[in-house]
Enzyme design. Structure first.
Site, mmCIF file in Angstrom:
data_model
loop_
_atom_site.group_PDB
_atom_site.id
_atom_site.type_symbol
_atom_site.label_atom_id
_atom_site.label_comp_id
_atom_site.label_asym_id
_atom_site.label_seq_id
_atom_site.Cartn_x
_atom_site.Cartn_y
_atom_site.Cartn_z
ATOM 1 N N HIS A 166 0.806 -1.238 -0.017
ATOM 2 C CA HIS A 166 0.089 0.005 0.084
ATOM 3 C C HIS A 166 0.728 1.454 -0.147
ATOM 4 O O HIS A 166 1.973 1.208 0.228
ATOM 5 C CB HIS A 166 -0.888 -0.052 1.146
ATOM 6 C CG HIS A 166 -0.254 0.093 2.531
ATOM 7 N ND1 HIS A 166 -1.299 0.413 3.678
ATOM 8 C CD2 HIS A 166 0.890 0.211 3.130
ATOM 9 C CE1 HIS A 166 -0.271 0.766 4.724
ATOM 10 N NE2 HIS A 166 0.792 0.359 4.239
ATOM 11 N N CYS A 185 5.783 6.328 4.602
ATOM 12 C CA CYS A 185 4.639 5.430 4.016
ATOM 13 C C CYS A 185 3.791 6.119 2.776
ATOM 14 O O CYS A 185 3.113 5.607 2.258
ATOM 15 C CB CYS A 185 3.394 5.546 5.120
ATOM 16 S SG CYS A 185 4.053 4.336 6.668
ATOM 17 N N HIS A 191 5.121 0.182 -0.288
ATOM 18 C CA HIS A 191 5.717 -0.681 0.544
ATOM 19 C C HIS A 191 4.795 -1.754 1.039
ATOM 20 O O HIS A 191 3.314 -1.778 0.808
ATOM 21 C CB HIS A 191 6.362 -0.157 1.758
ATOM 22 C CG HIS A 191 5.201 0.650 2.927
ATOM 23 N ND1 HIS A 191 4.771 1.818 2.486
ATOM 24 C CD2 HIS A 191 4.846 0.063 3.643
ATOM 25 C CE1 HIS A 191 4.139 1.887 3.662
ATOM 26 N NE2 HIS A 191 3.988 0.982 4.303
ATOM 27 N N HIS A 193 3.136 -5.214 3.743
ATOM 28 C CA HIS A 193 3.181 -5.884 5.035
ATOM 29 C C HIS A 193 2.726 -6.967 4.788
ATOM 30 O O HIS A 193 1.870 -7.508 4.169
ATOM 31 C CB HIS A 193 2.301 -4.789 5.756
ATOM 32 C CG HIS A 193 2.671 -3.456 6.291
ATOM 33 N ND1 HIS A 193 3.565 -3.179 7.102
ATOM 34 C CD2 HIS A 193 2.008 -2.411 5.679
ATOM 35 C CE1 HIS A 193 3.738 -1.819 7.023
ATOM 36 N NE2 HIS A 193 2.795 -1.276 6.074
ATOM 37 N N ASP A 231 -5.094 -10.693 -0.608
ATOM 38 C CA ASP A 231 -3.705 -11.093 -0.580
ATOM 39 C C ASP A 231 -2.968 -10.924 -1.895
ATOM 40 O O ASP A 231 -3.410 -11.147 -2.864
ATOM 41 C CB ASP A 231 -3.818 -12.741 -0.115
ATOM 42 C CG ASP A 231 -2.693 -13.471 -0.085
ATOM 43 O OD1 ASP A 231 -1.728 -12.641 0.731
ATOM 44 O OD2 ASP A 231 -2.266 -14.451 -0.229
ATOM 45 N N HIS A 232 -1.666 -10.625 -1.556
ATOM 46 C CA HIS A 232 -0.792 -10.331 -2.825
ATOM 47 C C HIS A 232 -1.316 -9.234 -3.658
ATOM 48 O O HIS A 232 -1.304 -9.553 -5.207
ATOM 49 C CB HIS A 232 -0.546 -11.737 -3.426
ATOM 50 C CG HIS A 232 0.581 -12.483 -2.876
ATOM 51 N ND1 HIS A 232 0.392 -12.771 -1.725
ATOM 52 C CD2 HIS A 232 1.895 -12.826 -3.044
ATOM 53 C CE1 HIS A 232 1.407 -13.772 -1.433
ATOM 54 N NE2 HIS A 232 2.585 -13.344 -1.939
ATOM 55 N N GLU A 278 -0.701 -4.798 11.338
ATOM 56 C CA GLU A 278 0.256 -4.510 10.445
ATOM 57 C C GLU A 278 1.494 -4.808 10.431
ATOM 58 O O GLU A 278 2.318 -5.271 9.501
ATOM 59 C CB GLU A 278 -0.010 -3.092 10.154
ATOM 60 C CG GLU A 278 0.359 -2.600 8.562
ATOM 61 C CD GLU A 278 0.201 -0.939 8.441
ATOM 62 O OE1 GLU A 278 -0.890 -0.814 7.570
ATOM 63 O OE2 GLU A 278 0.765 -0.419 9.179
#
Ligand SMILES: [Zn+2]
Ligand SMILES: [Zn+2]
Length: 310
Positions: A166, A185, A191, A193, A231-232, A278
């Site tokens: 994100h 951020c 980046h 998590h 996811d991903h 996170e």
């Protein structure tokens, strides 16, 4: 009164909460005699397989009381002895279905030893001996139940995981302005998590199945609506909701709560809380039922266990 004796009684009479952890290993099987073999396996999946399977349980016991003249709510050796006598000595290395009469499914009022049914019966057995205010029982690192002494009402939590990228930035602001608000951020390429999401549902324990809701259906729902969707992905680009909403941990937790509230209601339970972790250093919690209900006591959340180390 001498200075020493007044010091010795410092705190006497003031209220304090203490927490004790205990472990036991037990086996169980989900199988009801009034169901056919096919219905048992359709209902309970692999949990219906004979002769059963086992878990390393962790029990967290929270107790409240006023400090005595020795600076304690209760003598910890006595707490330990009560938990051993009433719970762990009776359950450790036992088959739960046979260990306690409450789980004798051949009797009309017998109930399957699910995590939520077990934590309620543990409450009933500990309560005459200890001033308990909340119990948590971990069946494994991704499943636990909380019980606060409220009739058949219990909380069940499942933990899921997804990895996603994100970037925290508002479209209408310059890069410099975004970095002022969101720091690193806001860097242009984002980046990622490894997110942990804890979904807590509240409901009434079924007197026969011992379940607050169909656990495999709940797991399927979370996998389908949350894990498979997020996811991903790059949350900003792949999830339409976050094209106009900054995907902070708080906003992701709120969005997950919004996605799950109705389908969980349709299963006969209530979404109580979403906790989104996170990183080891930050998490966000959203209480979907507040202000109508009190939250799960914080001491259950902060107790370090084998299963919940940061
Ligand atoms: Zn099991
Ligand atoms: Zn981030």
């Amino acid at each position: 009164m001498t200075e020493n004796s007044s010091k010795a009684q410092h705190g006497q009479g003031r209220t304090c909460v203490i927490t004790r952890r205990a472990c036991f290993s037990s086996s169980h099987r989900y199988w009801l005699p009034e169901f056919s073999a096919d219905d048992n396996s359709a209902y309970f999946g692999a949990c219906a397989l004979a002769p059963g399977h086992g878990h390393n349980y962790e029990l967290i016991v929270s107790m409240a009381g006023d400090l005595d003249r020795d600076g304690m709510v209760l003598n910890l050796s006595e707490v330990k002895r009560s938990i051993s006598n009433e719970v762990t000595d009776q359950l450790d290395f036992r088959f739960l279905n046979d260990a306690w009469p409450e789980f004798d499914i051949n009797k009309a009022d017998g109930c399957l030893p699910t995590t939520e049914a077990l934590v309620r019966i543990i409450w009933n057995r500990l309560q005459p001996h200890l001033p308990i205010i909340a119990l948590r029982l971990y069946e494994h690192p991704r499943l636990w139940a909380d019980y606060l002494g409220n009739a058949m009402d219990a909380y069940v939590t499942i933990r899921a995981h997804f990895a996603a990228a994100h970037r925290l930035a508002k479209e209408e602001l310059s890069q410099e302005e975004n970095e002022k608000i969101y720091g690193k951020c806001a860097r242009p390429n984002g980046h990622g998590h490894n997110y942990l999401v804890d979904v807590t549902v509240r409901g009434s324990i079924n007197a026969r199945t011992g379940m607050v809701c169909d656990l495999s259906a709940l797991q399927f729902l979370v996998d389908d609506l949350i894990v498979e969707t997020f996811d991903h992905t790059n949350l900003n680009k792949d999830i339409p909701y976050f094209s106009s909403c900054v995907p902070t941990a708080e906003n992701i937790a709120l969005h997950i709560a919004d996605l799950l509230t109705k389908p969980i209601k349709a299963m006969g339970a209530n979404l109580h809380k979403i906790r989104l972790q996170e990183s080891p250093n930050n998490a966000a919690e959203v209480y979907a039922e507040l202000p109508q209900l009190n939250a799960i006591p914080e001491m259950l959340e902060t107790m370090e266990t084998n299963y919940k180390r940061a």
